[in-house]
Design an enzyme around this catalytic site. Sequence first.
Site, PDB file in Angstrom:
ATOM      1  N   TYR A 138       0.706  -1.429  -0.073  1.00  0.00           N
ATOM      2  CA  TYR A 138      -0.071   0.011  -0.137  1.00  0.00           C
ATOM      3  C   TYR A 138       0.880   1.325   0.139  1.00  0.00           C
ATOM      4  CZ  TYR A 138      -3.753  -3.168   0.779  1.00  0.00           C
ATOM      5  OH  TYR A 138      -4.645  -4.046   0.578  1.00  0.00           O
TER       6      TYR A 138
HETATM    7  C1  COA Z   1      -0.098  -8.319  -1.400  1.00  0.00           C
HETATM    8  C2  COA Z   1      -0.760  -8.792  -2.643  1.00  0.00           C
HETATM    9  C3  COA Z   1      -2.017  -8.125  -2.839  1.00  0.00           C
HETATM   10  C4  COA Z   1       0.027  -8.056  -3.534  1.00  0.00           C
HETATM   11  O1  COA Z   1      -0.535  -8.415  -5.057  1.00  0.00           O
HETATM   12  P1  COA Z   1       0.528  -8.937  -6.351  1.00  0.00           P
HETATM   13  O2  COA Z   1      -0.557  -9.302  -7.393  1.00  0.00           O
HETATM   14  O3  COA Z   1       1.246 -10.099  -5.726  1.00  0.00           O
HETATM   15  O4  COA Z   1       1.171  -7.548  -6.817  1.00  0.00           O
HETATM   16  P2  COA Z   1       1.356  -6.915  -7.943  1.00  0.00           P
HETATM   17  O5  COA Z   1       2.126  -7.928  -9.111  1.00  0.00           O
HETATM   18  O6  COA Z   1       0.184  -6.488  -8.598  1.00  0.00           O
HETATM   19  O7  COA Z   1       2.356  -5.632  -7.440  1.00  0.00           O
HETATM   20  C5  COA Z   1       2.320  -4.429  -7.974  1.00  0.00           C
HETATM   21  C6  COA Z   1       3.583  -3.701  -7.640  1.00  0.00           C
HETATM   22  O8  COA Z   1       3.544  -3.698  -6.140  1.00  0.00           O
HETATM   23  C7  COA Z   1       4.825  -4.191  -5.558  1.00  0.00           C
HETATM   24  N1  COA Z   1       4.207  -5.016  -4.542  1.00  0.00           N
HETATM   25  C8  COA Z   1       3.466  -6.280  -4.504  1.00  0.00           C
HETATM   26  N2  COA Z   1       3.702  -6.856  -3.316  1.00  0.00           N
HETATM   27  C9  COA Z   1       4.615  -5.813  -2.608  1.00  0.00           C
HETATM   28  C10 COA Z   1       5.129  -5.970  -1.219  1.00  0.00           C
HETATM   29  N3  COA Z   1       4.564  -6.914  -0.317  1.00  0.00           N
HETATM   30  N4  COA Z   1       5.775  -4.830  -0.867  1.00  0.00           N
HETATM   31  C11 COA Z   1       6.206  -3.893  -1.668  1.00  0.00           C
HETATM   32  N5  COA Z   1       5.679  -3.835  -3.121  1.00  0.00           N
HETATM   33  C12 COA Z   1       5.019  -4.700  -3.444  1.00  0.00           C
HETATM   34  C13 COA Z   1       5.171  -5.171  -7.082  1.00  0.00           C
HETATM   35  O9  COA Z   1       6.712  -5.151  -6.959  1.00  0.00           O
HETATM   36  C14 COA Z   1       4.709  -4.079  -8.054  1.00  0.00           C
HETATM   37  O10 COA Z   1       5.600  -3.057  -8.179  1.00  0.00           O
HETATM   38  P3  COA Z   1       6.454  -2.852  -9.678  1.00  0.00           P
HETATM   39  O11 COA Z   1       5.377  -2.885 -10.628  1.00  0.00           O
HETATM   40  O12 COA Z   1       7.197  -1.510  -9.510  1.00  0.00           O
HETATM   41  O13 COA Z   1       7.410  -4.227  -9.761  1.00  0.00           O
HETATM   42  C15 COA Z   1      -0.618 -10.200  -2.899  1.00  0.00           C
HETATM   43  O14 COA Z   1       0.809 -10.610  -2.717  1.00  0.00           O
HETATM   44  C16 COA Z   1      -1.258 -10.882  -1.765  1.00  0.00           C
HETATM   45  O15 COA Z   1      -2.825 -11.257  -2.022  1.00  0.00           O
HETATM   46  N6  COA Z   1      -0.694 -11.367  -0.602  1.00  0.00           N
HETATM   47  C17 COA Z   1      -1.441 -12.473   0.130  1.00  0.00           C
HETATM   48  C18 COA Z   1      -2.694 -11.596   0.949  1.00  0.00           C
HETATM   49  C19 COA Z   1      -2.276 -10.484   1.504  1.00  0.00           C
HETATM   50  O16 COA Z   1      -1.505 -10.176   2.280  1.00  0.00           O
HETATM   51  N7  COA Z   1      -3.212  -9.332   1.364  1.00  0.00           N
HETATM   52  C20 COA Z   1      -3.046  -8.078   1.953  1.00  0.00           C
HETATM   53  C21 COA Z   1      -3.905  -8.150   3.258  1.00  0.00           C
HETATM   54  S1  COA Z   1      -3.767  -6.665   3.957  1.00  0.00           S
END
Ligand code: COA
Length: 170
Positions: A138
């Site tokens: 976020y």
């Molecule tokens: C957190 C979550 C939603 C990220 O979704 P994702 O599809 O893996 O992320 P994306 O591929 O869309 O990433 C988009 C951007 O965010 C960044 N990003 C993704 N996860 C990140 C993290 N944990 N920390 C920092 N940046 C992150 C990516 O590097 C990317 O940036 P870039 O394009 O500059 O490289 C996913 O990992 C998830 O569902 N995790 C488990 C459930 C969870 O923890 N949800 C949050 C609950 S509050």
Amino acid sequence: MLITRPFDSAALKLHPFSCGEPDLDDWLTRYAGQSEKKDNVRTTLLLDEQQGRIAGYYSMRTFELSAADAASADGRSRRYPVPAMLLARLAVDSDYQSHGAGRLLLFDALQKLLAAANSIGFEVIVVHALHEDAACFYLKHGFRRFLDHDLSLFLTTKDLRATFVTQDPS
Ligand SMILES: CC(C)(COP(=O)(O)OP(=O)(O)OC[C@H]1O[C@@H](n2cnc3c(N)ncnc32)[C@H](O)[C@@H]1OP(=O)(O)O)[C@@H](O)C(=O)NCCC(=O)NCCS
């Protein structure tokens, strides 16, 4: 192709959703439908229609920040609670993570909030991250931490207008 759709319980009969956080998986399976019927929380699914799978979801509802929590956002003292929206959950299935699905979901949610802000008053969007890793996701997308709560983050409606209206998720 991944496409966002309003929650539909029929989608839960597809391949089981698994994001690595069992609470988020269980909530979707067990409670999203009930919450939808009660008009308590609204859930949006990200569907992979070709594969017949739920790639991700987010849910949102109204929220109110106490005056103390609002002060913890920007250091300004407040006399009254502050109207807000809560991005209550956002999760991407492990098979779809790290390919932009999380950002796609977040932008979809923010676009909806941007539209809602024209007819409903709220000053801030709040998210309670499950852990530091999620908080970083976020932070990367314009949210800021509350001064007193490391895992609670916010984006003001003003910042939403200024920042996200001009950005493209692709
Ligand atoms: C957190 C979550 C939603 C990220 O979704 P994702 O599809 O893996 O992320 P994306 O591929 O869309 O990433 C988009 C951007 O965010 C960044 N990003 C993704 N996860 C990140 C993290 N944990 N920390 C920092 N940046 C992150 C990516 O590097 C990317 O940036 P870039 O394009 O500059 O490289 C996913 O990992 C998830 O569902 N995790 C488990 C459930 C969870 O923890 N949800 C949050 C609950 S509050």
